[in-house]
Design a protein around this motif. Structure first.
Motif, short mmCIF file in Angstrom:
data_model
loop_
_atom_site.label_atom_id
_atom_site.label_comp_id
_atom_site.label_asym_id
_atom_site.label_seq_id
_atom_site.Cartn_x
_atom_site.Cartn_y
_atom_site.Cartn_z
N SER A 1 -31.22 97.75 -27.37
CA SER A 1 -31.12 97.12 -28.61
C SER A 1 -29.79 97.10 -29.32
O SER A 1 -29.46 96.21 -29.92
CB SER A 1 -32.11 97.61 -29.47
N VAL B 1 -27.83 93.25 -30.82
CA VAL B 1 -27.59 93.23 -32.21
C VAL B 1 -25.99 92.99 -32.24
O VAL B 1 -25.69 92.45 -33.29
CB VAL B 1 -27.99 94.49 -33.16
N LEU C 1 -23.53 97.89 -36.76
CA LEU C 1 -24.83 97.69 -36.61
C LEU C 1 -25.39 98.10 -35.18
O LEU C 1 -26.57 98.76 -35.29
CB LEU C 1 -24.67 96.01 -36.47
N TRP D 1 -26.78 101.48 -35.66
CA TRP D 1 -28.07 101.35 -36.43
C TRP D 1 -29.27 100.82 -35.35
O TRP D 1 -30.44 101.48 -35.68
CB TRP D 1 -28.15 100.33 -37.43
N ALA D 2 -28.68 100.14 -34.39
CA ALA D 2 -29.99 99.43 -33.54
C ALA D 2 -30.26 100.71 -32.53
O ALA D 2 -31.42 100.26 -32.33
CB ALA D 2 -29.49 98.47 -33.11
N CYS D 3 -29.44 101.53 -32.28
CA CYS D 3 -30.03 102.54 -31.36
C CYS D 3 -30.86 103.48 -31.85
O CYS D 3 -30.52 104.17 -33.08
CB CYS D 3 -28.66 103.33 -30.75
N PRO D 4 -32.00 103.85 -31.41
CA PRO D 4 -32.81 104.74 -32.01
C PRO D 4 -32.72 106.17 -31.66
O PRO D 4 -33.11 107.16 -32.23
CB PRO D 4 -34.33 104.27 -31.20
N TYR D 5 -31.54 106.34 -30.85
CA TYR D 5 -31.18 107.46 -30.40
C TYR D 5 -30.07 108.28 -30.98
O TYR D 5 -29.83 109.40 -30.77
CB TYR D 5 -31.27 107.83 -28.68
N MET E 1 -38.82 108.17 -26.82
CA MET E 1 -39.28 107.33 -27.88
C MET E 1 -39.74 106.09 -26.92
O MET E 1 -38.85 105.01 -27.05
CB MET E 1 -38.32 107.34 -29.02
N GLN F 1 -40.17 102.73 -28.90
CA GLN F 1 -38.99 101.87 -29.39
C GLN F 1 -38.79 100.65 -28.39
O GLN F 1 -38.04 99.75 -29.03
CB GLN F 1 -37.54 102.78 -29.46
N MET G 1 -31.66 105.94 -44.91
CA MET G 1 -30.09 105.14 -44.42
C MET G 1 -29.58 105.54 -45.65
O MET G 1 -30.01 105.39 -46.98
CB MET G 1 -30.43 103.88 -44.19
N ILE H 1 -31.23 90.80 -39.84
CA ILE H 1 -30.59 91.77 -39.51
C ILE H 1 -31.26 93.12 -39.62
O ILE H 1 -31.38 94.04 -38.54
CB ILE H 1 -29.33 92.00 -40.10
N TYR H 2 -31.95 93.32 -40.66
CA TYR H 2 -32.81 94.67 -40.76
C TYR H 2 -33.83 94.62 -40.32
O TYR H 2 -34.46 95.59 -39.58
CB TYR H 2 -32.78 95.01 -42.52
N LEU I 1 -34.72 95.64 -36.60
CA LEU I 1 -34.45 96.94 -36.12
C LEU I 1 -35.63 97.88 -35.94
O LEU I 1 -36.39 98.23 -36.73
CB LEU I 1 -33.39 97.75 -36.96
N ARG I 2 -36.01 98.12 -34.74
CA ARG I 2 -37.20 98.83 -34.70
C ARG I 2 -36.99 100.32 -34.97
O ARG I 2 -37.96 101.03 -35.30
CB ARG I 2 -37.86 98.67 -33.24
N SER I 3 -35.89 100.61 -34.70
CA SER I 3 -35.28 102.20 -35.26
C SER I 3 -35.46 102.48 -36.63
O SER I 3 -35.43 103.64 -36.95
CB SER I 3 -33.83 102.18 -34.51
N TRP J 1 -38.02 98.80 -42.31
CA TRP J 1 -37.49 97.57 -42.42
C TRP J 1 -37.95 96.46 -41.31
O TRP J 1 -37.92 95.24 -41.51
CB TRP J 1 -35.80 97.35 -42.03
N PHE K 1 -32.60 100.87 -48.76
CA PHE K 1 -31.78 101.54 -47.75
C PHE K 1 -32.24 103.20 -47.90
O PHE K 1 -32.43 103.85 -46.83
CB PHE K 1 -30.18 101.47 -48.12
N HIS L 1 -34.44 106.42 -40.54
CA HIS L 1 -33.92 106.02 -39.14
C HIS L 1 -34.54 106.97 -37.98
O HIS L 1 -34.27 108.14 -38.35
CB HIS L 1 -32.26 106.02 -38.98
N SER L 2 -34.97 106.35 -36.90
CA SER L 2 -35.73 107.25 -35.98
C SER L 2 -34.71 108.32 -35.46
O SER L 2 -34.85 109.52 -34.96
CB SER L 2 -36.10 106.32 -34.79
#
Ligand SMILES: Nc1nc2c(c(=O)[nH]1)N[C@H]1C(S)=C(S)[C@@H](COP(=O)(O)OP(=O)(O)OC[C@H]3O[C@@H](n4cnc5c(=O)[nH]c(N)nc54)[C@H](O)[C@@H]3O)O[C@H]1N2
Ligand SMILES: Nc1nc2c(c(=O)[nH]1)N[C@H]1C(S)=C(S)[C@@H](COP(=O)(O)OP(=O)(O)OC[C@H]3O[C@@H](n4cnc5c(=O)[nH]c(N)nc54)[C@H](O)[C@@H]3O)O[C@H]1N2
Ligand code: SF4
Ligand code: SF4
Ligand code: SF4
Ligand code: SF4
Ligand code: SF4
Ligand SMILES: [Mo]
Lengths: 949, 252, 308
Positions: free
Chosen positions: B97, B101, B128, B131-135, B205, B208, C1, C125-126, C129-131, C135, C295, C300-301
């Protein structure tokens, strides 16, 4: 979609690789230092190196940041402000050396014992000891007394070599590995490699440790023991093994003193000593002919039990009879041991059963013939693949000597010593006690302007070897080899400052220290020691310890207390010698030694301490360092390494000897020796032939090999001493039966501590304080990514442990109402600290713990004054006193093992109270001035940016 | 390059982390830092390195977790609570992910071997992808203003100036406990694939939806000593013991 | 966040700007009024200001142009592209209004739609995000769009009052939009409260089979980029209070003001300007708080690895 960028994937890593030896701890791994543009680009493990085989730990990889740390000292310093102020002026080496020679020469002529020379974990004791001996002071030792002398002394006195640096588990063959009280240890990479290997083979790893982090976290079985009780656990296992008849009788008869006859004559000076023949050989009872014969008599069938009358009319029993009777007693039964140890009886029984099962049902055999010292041929090596290892969790207790002895006795009982799959010796060990010197420092051993008549440290064979005056007054400043600590084979560095300050047994004029942070983490009662260093004599206004010379490489807390600072280089800038004469890095299958050499040039006015010491010795014209005309023999340490000979043909390095560089062990010195080492990766390794690899204590081929290598001049086989006659001699003195007789004050204590068969008693602090008032234990552990106090100046390592917290067992948290992030007072009989806590459930119910030496004094190590290390970090040392709480008679004993003088760091008892949250941990200390560094600490680091495109 | 490769990559290079032997020594953390701070891309900077707010960029970090079984209580042996040291770096996800992004194309997944990289010349440092990286596998370098992440040591594993045996990631080469293994997961016969199959390697995860390439080998179950069959005891006391001993000696 | 001020300001300002521009694009204000001209300029200024503030947190803003390239997969890139595209019709509208006091329906409607699409991109954008599970829902773009609309309408009401030719319908519409926006937000919050947590320390470590997983030691004792960026956590009590403030300031009060304005029918001139002006300030403040919470309340995961 744009195309993927093209990457330069085959850039050369560096311009050149220089191979040397890591120094970030005492493991001494081989490193490949990649040099680019004259700077260190990358450090990786040397794949060919016998110690680390290519791997490298966090500290080793962070060598770059250690080498370039702003905390490095940059020139000799002379103190200008008061001690502790950190006010110094930079002086030249000529001035510094002249001053040192002036101070030292005066003491040497007047009264050499007024100089105390103590060194830290320097790994060059063969040189520093030789220097001290030639100087002539009786007051020399390295740091072993506060570190692990219990381990070393118990190992040597029982097996001829113990865990620590004398041997290691047979990682490739062991099927059950039991580890006591180890968080990291000196052998840190080999242990990690080894544990991983054995686990991947499906072998079982048992860890006995109150705390379940690190190694313990990956143990197949974790025994969360209550601190200070391991001795009882081991004796209980022995009890079980004896009851189940799971012992190796053949091994006991052949290799141990189990059959030796012990004189049974209560109330006499011989009681409990071995019956010996005219040549001093111990006697055994030949059970076929029913008569006494010397141990080792061919064909004799020695008895292990019974009571016999000797030809001279005395009665005697085989020592094994005493051993078996003692440990079969029900006071060692698991159900009773469970109460003290906190380990359930089922677990103790399970451990015993597992040891027995693996030792006897899963024995292994290496089909290779060998010959023992009696000339008997054996078709193969039989292995009992159970191995043990122990370190400071055992040794840092006041009962540690006996506990370590108990573990060794257990090993011998099941025949698991230096056989395939067990603990195996690393050359030059095993070495019987008799092959070690006795200590020197009696009144007749030293005097004005002359060398000490022999080495300082060694093993007393009995009370007659103590270094005491007529009234039993200790000769040495640390009271080593006195009634306080008779077998203090490594000295008692932790008592030097306190004793010198108290003038007990006397005051000194000059304290000379090397590489030991005594004003901080290596002292007990740190605040007290700081005061002692700052204290002045009211009459003269002079410091109570008048002069201090100190060598450090970095702006440590101790530097601020020195009067004259001799700045050392970093480990990448100097020659060092990892010698077989010193602390070896051999492996069970190979004899190894190594060097360091300057892989980068110093950019400051600093000099390698060993070279400085040789320079000082030359200026002081110490014998051994100058020729008959007083001309210095050695240019510097590198020259010394190559040309110094301890005995003819035996020098600091064993490899590449002889004019052609083709001799090993013995041989003339070789001017190209260092070059050959460098070409070989900075180490030398000689393989031990398979025939000589096991049962080294009794293996003819190994003993011949050892003589050929120059470890000994004649074979030195070892008979394992389950029953310790040396201990019994001290016991007799304590009973008033043997000369010199122990003073009344010491008798009870000696009698208890010197049991010739290992026994367990409560650690002294626990026995001395109210157990209800101080119900818990508090211990420290080594963090794997930090080396004592050095790590905090390292920009990479300090991020991992920027501060420490106290980990408190869940049960205590629930009781006191604490949760993670809360603050608490931890209180001992000596002091109190206020710290942040965190909850942990993977820990013994009664034990809280923290990482060692993370807390720093403000101003030290090139850190800013608001560094978390000094504001939130803390030392447990503030709670530990160098003396035990006063007894009824007002007497305060050293907080040490009564046998060896080992500092009992882990005997600490505490209570805990919830506190208001705080910004800083307590106690707090004034800041020390920043000593002598010319390297400013930058606001941002981008190491290596110049190499990125 | 922000699109992921349309076809499965012919190679899937990544790491296996063996939680059964990781002792949490942080060797891989520092080795990674020193390799990468003079290697691929900008240096890994450290802010306030000798001060109170010290914090730097790392591509690999070790977390320490305590795992408490439900109803577990601390008992003499091996209290049931255990500690697991947990190394974490980029997992080189198949459905990364972080890549999709990225507005600039700086983040990409290599079509040949699946390594996820940042082309620092294109990176605007918007953050960004982190943020998108779950890890938490990406960290912005504050000095360079570009995103840093594990490169799988792409400048080692293909580096022809290194000996074949050294063409492995820095962290793998240095790990004293041999807890890190590198290889090709697309090849079912590779060492890493077989380890994963044998030891039940897991995804972090999975929910995810990133389909990580790196796999973790769970800790092996512990072996309680209390359940070991106890030794058969002799109750006939010391006397019986010495009689037995005599018998033994006769046999020697 | 971590609620980064530049991002909060960006989404709030540009939301208001796009909302106002959209209302203008529908021709709801008298194109010839001076106030409307100002409205056009303000809308563009808000949008531009928001965009500029969004570049403040970039590590390398000089390369920001590259962000237009990945519109096929990246919502951030799409947002950038749309923002630029949207300037075209909005610019034409503004010029028409400012220079000639005219309203052009075609560019106006296109501009309005583009505004919506841009705001949608921002929200996505938000939301994509699955993380960040909070959101990751369609309610995120819905609420972003409604907040933009409500904000735009409040601003429009103000300019309409300022221009003196108040549409009575406008404040009513506005009050309704505000209500809708907060209704959407209420849904968003309800979902946040009720949702089954997607990722836990147990799934993050794969150790759930052994037991409950708790952080004992963080990898580094000080914070790092990740914990600074994602480790923010607002206390629950604090959050509840802030929600009240947001709802009252950004919802109840402006809606009331505008409802009064609409229902009374005969408030005009300075009082109307004042009332709608206050409403503008209120909704701006309320939205800032709402965005801050957007936020601050989102977890966040990655925090599964950091013990919070
Ligand atoms: N509470 C508690 N206290 C303990 C222990 C514990 O477990 N718990 N452990 C004890 C033990 S076992 C030990 S060994 C001691 C260790 O205690 P120390 O030996 O005092 O440990 P270090 O902090 O390593 O300090 C050594 C000094 O050597 C300096 N140094 C580093 N490199 C060089 C060099 O190349 N040349 C020179 N000349 N100097 C150098 C460092 O700057 C430092 O000032 O701590 C003891 N203290
Ligand atoms: N990374 C790193 N390596 C080092 C050092 C370092 O500072 N950092 N220091 C070096 C030095 S000088 C030394 S002496 C060695 C020491 O190496 P270790 O022997 O590993 O020393 P400690 O960390 O003191 O670990 C002692 C362990 O014993 C446990 N313990 C405490 N009391 C008891 C007890 O009564 N019974 C049992 N079974 N366990 C107990 C503690 O929980 C701890 O895990 O390490 C050396 N190696
Ligand atoms: S264990 Fe680490 S610090 Fe010690 S010598 Fe080896 S690499 Fe260096
Ligand atoms: S772990 Fe994170 S950074 Fe790495 S590929 Fe997966 S999503 Fe991207
Ligand atoms: S920080 Fe760089 S790599 Fe990450 S999304 Fe932004 S531009 Fe792409
Ligand atoms: S593969 Fe390389 S970059 Fe990735 S964590 Fe390991 S050392 Fe770091
Ligand atoms: S180097 Fe290996 S054992 Fe050490 S923390 Fe990293 S993975 Fe774990
Ligand atoms: Mo030590």
């Amino acid at each position: 979609m744009s195309p993927e960028p093209r990457l330069a994937l085959s850039k050369p890593v560096s311009d050149e690789v220089r191979k040397t030896t890591c120094y970030m701890c005492a493991c001494r791994c081989g490193i490949d230092v990649h040099i680019k543009d004259g700077k260190v680009r990358y450090i990786e493990g040397n794949r060919d190196h016998p110690v680390n085989k290519g791997v490298l730990c966090a500290k080793g990889s962070a060598g770059i940041m250690q080498h370039y740390a702003p905390a490095r000292l940059s020139s000799p310093l002379l103190r200008t402000g008061p001690r502790g102020s950190g006010q110094f002026k930079a002086i030249s080496w000529d001035e510094a050396l002249a001053l040192a020679v002036d101070w030292m020469g005066e003491v040497r002529a007047r009264d050499p014992k007024k100089l105390a020379f103590f060194t830290g974990r320097d790994q060059s004791q063969s040189l520093t000891g030789f220097f001290a001996q030639q100087f002539g002071t009786p007051n020399y030792a390295a740091h072993g007394g506060f570190c692990s002398v219990n381990m070393a002394a118990a190992g040597i006195m029982t097996l001829g070599g113990g865990f620590w640096e004398f041997g290691s588990p047979d990682w490739d063959r062991t099927k059950l590995f039991v580890m006591f009280g180890v968080a990291e240890d000196h052998d840190s990479n080999p242990i990690k490699i080894g544990i991983s290997k054995l686990k991947s083979r499906g072998a079982r790893f048992v860890s006995v440790n109150p705390v379940r982090t690190g190694y313990s976290s990956i143990a197949d079985s974790w025994i969360g023991i209550r601190p200070g009780t391991d001795g009882l656990l081991v004796l209980s296992v022995i009890h079980e093994l004896l009851k189940a008849r799971k012992i190796d009788v053949d091994f006991l008869v052949r290799y141990t003193n189990a059959p030796w006859l012990v004189v049974d004559a209560p109330g006499t000076a011989e009681h409990g000593l071995f019956a010996r023949d005219d040549e001093g050989k111990a006697l055994v009872w030949e059970s076929v002919t029913e008569r006494e014969v010397a141990n080792g008599t061919k064909g004799a069938r020695a008895s292990l039990s019974g009571r016999y009358q000797l030809e001279d009319g005395r009665f005697a029993v085989p020592s094994f009879q005493l051993l078996a009777e003692k440990y079969l007693d029900d006071r060692y039964a698991p159900d009773l041991a469970a109460v003290e140890t906190g380990v359930s009886a089922d677990v103790i029984r399970g451990l015993a059963a597992e040891i027995a099962r693996v030792a006897f049902d899963e024995s292994i055999e290496i089909a290779h013939p060998w010959t023992d010292m009696n000339g008997e041929r054996h078709a193969s090596f039989i292995g009992r693949p159970v191995s043990f290892h122990a370190m400071r969790g055992i040794s840092a207790h006041s009962n540690g000597f006996q506990t370590a002895r108990a573990i060794h006795v257990l090993q011998a009982l099941i025949g698991a010593v230096d056989c395939p799959g067990a603990f195996r010796f690393e050359p030059p060990y095993p070495k019987p006690v008799e092959a070690h010197p006795t200590p020197h420092g009696k009144a007749e051993h030293f005097g004005s302007n002359k060398p000490l008549s022999g080495p300082h440290l060694g093993f007393p064979r009995g009370p007659e070897d103590l270094l005491i005056g007529p009234d039993g007054v200790p000769n040495r400043i640390d009271k080593a080899f006195s009634w306080d600590a008779p077998i203090s084979a490594h000295g008692l560095m932790h008592m030097v400052i306190a004793n010198a300050h108290a003038g007990d047994p006397y005051r000194i004029d000059l304290l000379f220290m090397y590489m030991a942070n005594m004003a901080w983490n290596s002292s007990m009662n740190t605040a007290g020691v700081i005061k002692m260093l700052e204290d002045r004599d009211e009459a003269t206004g002079e410091y109570v310890i008048p002069k201090i010379i100190y060598s450090d490489a970095y702006a440590s807390e101790m530097v601020a207390y020195a009067d004259l600072v001799l700045p050392d280089t970093t480990y990448l800038e100097r020659h060092d010698c990892i010698s077989l004469l010193d602390r070896p890095i051999s492996e069970p299958d190979s004899v190894n030694d190594a060097i360091r050499w300057p892989v980068v040039e110093p950019d400051r006015d600093v000099r390698g301490f060993q070279s400085v010491l040789i320079d000082l010795a030359g200026r002081l014209k110490l014998p051994g360092f100058v020729d008959s005309r007083g001309v210095p023999l050695y240019k510097d340490f590198a020259d010394y390494i190559v040309r110094h000979e301890r005995r003819p043909g035996i020098g600091p390095l064993a490899g590449f000897r002889g004019v052609a560089g083709d001799r090993v062990g013995r041989g003339a010195s070789n001017p190209d020796q260092l070059k050959r080492y460098i070409e070989n990766g900075a180490f030398f390794s000689a393989h031990i032939p398979l025939e000589a690899q096991f049962f080294k204590h009794a293996n003819r081929a190994y003993q011949d090999f050892a003589v050929k290598m120059g470890f000994f001049d004649t074979p030195q086989p070892v008979t394992f001493q389950l029953y310790s006659e040396i201990c019994q001699k001290f016991r007799l003195s304590a009973q008033g039966l043997r000369e010199p007789v122990a003073p009344e004050t010491h008798r009870e204590r000696l009698e208890m501590a010197f049991d010739p068969l290992p026994d367990w008693c409560r650690p002294l602090e626990e026995a001395g304080v109210d157990r209800a008032e101080f119900p818990y234990h508090a211990v420290t552990q080594r963090p794997m990514a930090m080396y004592h106090s050095w790590g905090s100046m390292n920009a990479w390592l300090r991020q991992i442990h920027t501060r420490n917290v106290m980990y408190v067992p869940g049960a205590i948290c629930d009781e006191v109402g604490l949760s993670t992030g809360d603050w608490a007072w931890i209180i001992s009989h000596h002091g109190r600290i206020k710290v942040e806590i965190a909850r942990s459930d993977a820990v013994n119910r009664d034990t809280m713990w923290t990482w060692n030496a993370i807390g720093k004094r403000k101003g030290a190590w090139g850190l800013s004054n608001d560094a978390p290390e000094s504001n939130r970090g803390f030392l447990l040392n503030h709670l530990i006193h160098e003396l035990l709480p006063p007894k009824g008679d007002g007497m305060r004993w050293s907080n040490s093992d009564p046998v060896t003088g080992q500092a009992a760091w882990y005997d600490l008892r505490v209570r805990i109270e919830k506190a208001e949250p705080d910004e800083v941990s307590r106690p707090t200390f004034a800041h020390v001035g920043r000593a002598g560094s010319t390297h400013p600490s930058p606001a941002e680091l981008r190491y290596g940016q110049e190499w990125s495109e | 390059m922000t699109m992921l490769p349309t076809l499965p990559t012919p190679k899937k290079l990544g790491l296996v982390i063996d939680l059964d032997v990781c002792v949490g020594c942080h060797a891989c953390v520092i080795s990674c830092k020193e390799w990468n701070t003079g290697g691929y891309g900008a240096a890994l900077s450290d802010q306030d390195p000798y001060g109170s707010q010290v914090s730097g960029t790392f591509l690999n970090r070790i977390h320490t977790f305590e795992v408490v079984p439900e109803g577990g209580e601390v008992v003499g042996e091996a209290g049931d609570a255990r500690i697991v040291h947990f190394p974490k770096s980029c997992l080189h996800c198949e459905d990364a992910s972080c890549v999709t992004v990225c507005p600039t194309g700086a983040s990409y997944k290599r079509s040949a071997d699946g390594i996820v990289l940042v082309d620092e010349d294109k990176c605007i440092g918007c953050g960004l992808c982190a943020w998108a990286c779950p890890y938490g596998a990406r960290e912005m370098d504050l000095a360079a203003g570009v995103m840093k992440k594990c490169t799988l040591c792409v400048d080692r594993i293909y580096n022809e100036t290194l000996q074949e045996i050294d063409r492995v990631p820095s962290c793998v080469r240095t790990c004293p406990a041999n807890a890190r293994h590198y290889g090709d997961f697309a090849d079912p016969t590779s060492k890493v694939s077989m380890m994963v199959a044998e030891r039940g390697g897991i995804d972090l995860m999975p929910e995810q939806g990133t389909r990580p390439v790196n796999k973790y080998l769970p800790p092996r179950p512990r072996k309680p000593l209390a359940s070991t069959l106890p030794l058969a005891e002799n109750t006939d006391g010391a006397k019986g013991f010495f009689a037995w001993l005599d018998g033994m000696l006769d046999r020697i | 966040m971590h609620p980064a001020p530049s991002i909060i300001l960006f989404t709030t300002l540009s939301g208001l700007g796009y909302g106002l521009a959209a209302v203008l694009g529908f021709g709801l204000l008298d194109p010839s009024a001076i106030a409307t001209k100002f409205a056009h300029i303000l809308a563009l200024a808000l949008i531009a200001g928001g965009l500029v503030s969004s570049t403040l947190h970039l590590g390398n803003p000089q390369r920001a142009w590259r962000a237009f390239s990945q519109w096929r997969s990246s919502w951030l890139s799409r947002e950038g592209v749309m923002a630029v595209l949207t300037f075209v019709p909005l610019g034409i509208n503004a010029i028409a209004s400012v220079w000639s006091g005219r309203y052009l329906p075609l560019p106006g409607l296109i501009g309005a739609v583009f505004c919506g699409v841009t705001v949608y991109c921002t929200a996505m954008i938000y939301a994509s995000l699955r993380s960040v599970q909070a959101w990751n829902t369609e309610w995120t773009p819905v609420s972003y769009l409604l907040f933009a609309l409500a904000g735009g309408l409040v601003l429009a009401s103000f300019f309409s009052a300022l221009g003196g030719n108040a549409y009575p319908l406008l404040p009513l519409l506005t009050a309704m939009a505000i209500g809708a926006a907060w209704l959407a937000k209420a849904y968003w919050w309800a979902r946040l409260r009720a949702m089954a947590v997607l990722s836990t320390p147990e799934t993050a470590t794969g150790l759930g089979a052994i037991g409950k997983v708790r952080l004992l030691e963080p990898p580094h004792m000080n914070g790092n980029y990740l914990t600074n960026e994602m480790g923010f956590r607002v206390a629950r009590k604090h959050a509840a209070r802030l929600r009240q403030i947001a709802v009252i300031s950004g919802g109840v009060l402006p809606a009331l003001l505008l409802a009064v304005l609409a229902l009374s029918g005969d408030i005009s001139g300075a009082p109307a300007v004042a009332m709608s002006g206050v409403a503008v300030l209120l909704i701006f403040g309320g939205t800032l708080v709402e965005r801050w919470l957007f936020f601050a309340e989102a977890r966040h995961s990655v925090m599964n690895y950091y013990g919070s």
